[in-house]
Design an enzyme around this catalytic site. Sequence first.
Site, PDB file in Angstrom:
ATOM      1  N   GLU A  83     -38.289  31.107-101.186  1.00 31.42           N
ATOM      2  CA  GLU A  83     -37.844  31.372 -99.493  1.00 31.42           C
ATOM      3  C   GLU A  83     -37.544  32.863 -99.454  1.00 31.42           C
ATOM      4  OE1 GLU A  83     -38.075  29.188 -97.072  1.00 31.42           O
ATOM      5  OE2 GLU A  83     -36.617  30.057 -95.559  1.00 31.42           O
ATOM      6  N   ASP A  84     -36.469  33.201-100.406  1.00 31.86           N
ATOM      7  CA  ASP A  84     -35.863  34.728-100.276  1.00 31.86           C
ATOM      8  C   ASP A  84     -36.658  35.661-100.907  1.00 31.86           C
ATOM      9  OD1 ASP A  84     -34.160  33.242 -98.621  1.00 31.86           O
ATOM     10  OD2 ASP A  84     -32.500  33.187 -99.742  1.00 31.86           O
TER      11      ASP A  84
END
Length: 491
Positions: free
Chosen positions: A83-84
């Site tokens: 996600e990051d």
Amino acid sequence: MKDILPSVEILVNKLIEKGNPPTEAEIKKIEAAYLLAREQHKDQKRDNGEPYFNHVFAAGYNCARFGMDATLVIAGLLHDTLEDTGLDPEIIKRQFGDDVLHLVEGVTKLGKVKYRGNERHVESLRKFFVSVAEDMRVVIVKLADRLHNLQTLQFVREDKRKRIALESIEIYSQLASRLGMGKISGEIQDTAFPFAFPEDYEKVKTILESKKTDREAIIQKVFDTITEHLEIMEIKPLAIQMRIKGTYSLFKKLVRKEWNMEAINDIVAIRVVCNSVDECYRVLGIIHAEYKPVPGRIKDYIALPKPNGYQSLHTSIFTGDGEIVEVQIRTKEMHDFAEYGIASHHLYKKAQSKRLQKDSFNWLSELSELETSGKTPSEFLKQLRTDFFEDRIFVYTPKGDVIDLPKGSSMIDFAFAVHSDIGFHASGARQNGKYVAMKTKVENGAVVEIITDKKARPSSKWLADCSTGMAQKFIKNYIQKHGGIFEKWMV
Ligand code: MN
């Protein structure tokens, strides 16, 4: 364990301490995951300015602390990489295998389920959450992640902070509790409480402080007396502890007791952790010989465990100083189970969960029927995949509330599940924007809107087109009350 990074050694030691020693190969993988996560997050900072990596390390550490194995620690370390940091999933797959990738993807997917506050259908949302996770291990990594997020919540924007705190209490702590992870559930509640309900928190804190000093001295005296008597009787329990009730759980109890502090005797309890069941009963006898027990408050949860598998002897004793103190007596296995639930190591050895009883409210207790013996925590949880949700479907209202229904439910069932008034006045339905008949089956994941009309009334024909008990009951009652109208219709 030669030449491993000190931080990795911390993780390995926690795994060993919790009874899940990693193999040499697993240690190498933990180290590789540690290095990969550190590299991936190297330019990122948390809201409080510390390196982002500290967060993923804490999540991995929490997994070990919860009694999970190396696989979950690795998943914890990597949980935010997709996600990051935009890490290529193929890299995770190649280095750590399908299983770890599947867990990281699950956590990423779960991150998108949002609680919006004041949900009417919190229970549905809990089930939905678990169904999105698909694998209970994902829920546990998510708990490890959330617990650390809560610990740094003061640095988060105020509106977001409140939402996260409420979501943590309503969804996360409840799931932890149903997994029998009482300690984790309590940690989540107590960390979230001040942010979720600041005024109530202040009120509880003030009450606690005003009562503190007198009681503490009295309980200390009881504690010392029990310790001394056990010594005299040559009983050496593993531990005698003072356990302080969590602020949130105290708050809930205070609300139940209409804020009457006098009605609450278990703010501080004394806990004796014993070597054997036999010793538990002996300790109880010794305590009762010294202090008069409060009638009706002796609970033998060893002989008769609670539905969630909790075991302990409980008694409340008169201290002789006008106070009542609760004492809990249990073995180390029972203690670990009470704190870490299905994640506690002893469970796998003893397959103790077979004693758990099925409890229809406690839907996760169905896990008790699964075979646990000879399995590692990871294997056990993997088997736990949410099979028991296979016959459920999740539908959204136009506002985004999640409603869960049995498979095969129709628009009529949905309407009554949202609210009886909506069922009584339903005149039509739209599924994913398209008009459909009321008898149409709802599809999993659909957005369903019920069109209401004040003049609309349930039709007795609906009885054949709905399957939930709730809809059937409402319609039957309606027909009984307003039968005349329907007889005319039916002719
Ligand atoms: Mn995270």
